[in-house]
Motif scaffolding. Structure first.
Motif, short mmCIF file in Angstrom:
data_model
loop_
_atom_site.label_atom_id
_atom_site.label_comp_id
_atom_site.label_asym_id
_atom_site.label_seq_id
_atom_site.Cartn_x
_atom_site.Cartn_y
_atom_site.Cartn_z
N GLN A 1 1.01 -1.06 -0.03
CA GLN A 1 -0.14 0.01 -0.09
C GLN A 1 0.98 1.31 -0.23
OE1 GLN A 1 -2.97 0.25 3.09
NE2 GLN A 1 -4.14 1.71 2.04
N GLY B 1 -1.71 7.29 0.07
CA GLY B 1 -2.92 7.74 -0.97
C GLY B 1 -3.52 6.63 -1.69
N LYS B 2 -3.07 5.28 -1.77
CA LYS B 2 -3.65 4.40 -2.77
C LYS B 2 -4.16 3.24 -1.85
CE LYS B 2 -0.47 5.42 -6.64
NZ LYS B 2 0.63 4.94 -7.56
N GLN B 3 -4.79 2.59 -2.57
CA GLN B 3 -5.42 1.31 -2.19
C GLN B 3 -4.30 0.26 -2.06
OE1 GLN B 3 -9.11 0.17 -4.28
NE2 GLN B 3 -10.14 1.28 -2.66
N ARG B 4 -4.55 -0.71 -1.00
CA ARG B 4 -3.80 -2.01 -0.76
C ARG B 4 -3.88 -2.90 -2.15
NH1 ARG B 4 -3.33 -4.92 5.00
NH2 ARG B 4 -3.50 -2.90 5.32
N GLU B 5 -2.77 -3.31 -2.86
CA GLU B 5 -2.79 -4.24 -4.22
C GLU B 5 -2.08 -5.50 -3.73
OE1 GLU B 5 -0.98 -1.88 -7.15
OE2 GLU B 5 0.72 -1.99 -6.41
N GLU C 1 8.42 3.52 -8.00
CA GLU C 1 7.07 3.23 -7.67
C GLU C 1 6.72 2.15 -6.92
OE1 GLU C 1 8.61 3.60 -10.60
OE2 GLU C 1 8.00 2.57 -12.20
N ALA D 1 6.34 1.59 -0.84
CA ALA D 1 4.92 1.17 -0.20
C ALA D 1 5.25 0.70 1.19
CB ALA D 1 4.08 0.21 -1.10
#
Length: 116
Positions: free
Chosen positions: A39, A42-46, A88, A91
């Motif tokens: 995660q 500002g983003k969802q867990r992926e 990128e 996380a």
């Protein structure tokens, strides 16, 4: 109940490598599916990668060829080897254990930062 403890997160330069570890409090033999998620702020867990009870891996497209998920059953540990790291990839990385359709467990997460 399963407790999962992740370790190995760090600050690494782009192009570098890290290995994350997820140690379970009980045998991982027989656990349907174990995996790594991440995660970013500002983003969802992926999903990053998973490994089935039979040892079959599955990877999110952006990490294919760079990340490898593996396990050591006697050590109750799942690993995520990450090569060619990119900014990128930054996380918090979480370990997950799926016991059944209704029951899964999460670790507390470990921070991976890729920056020069």
């Amino acid at each position: 109940q399963v407790q999962l403890v992740e370790s190995g997160g760090d600050l690494v330069q782009p192009g570098g490598s890290l290995t994350l570890s997820c140690k379970a409090s009980r045998s991982i033999f027989g656990i349907n599916n174990m995996g790594w998620y991440r995660q970013a702020p500002g983003k969802q867990r992926e999903l990053v990668a998973t490994i089935t009870n039979g040892g079959s891996p599955n990877y999110e497209d952006s990490v294919k060829g760079r990340f490898t998920i593996s396990r050591d059953i006697p050590k109750n540990t799942v690993y995520l080897r990450m090569n060619s790291l990119k900014p990128e990839d930054t996380a918090v990385y979480y370990c997950n254990a799926v016991i059944s359709q209704r029951l899964s467990y999460w670790g507390q997460g470990t921070q991976v930062t890729v920056s020069s």
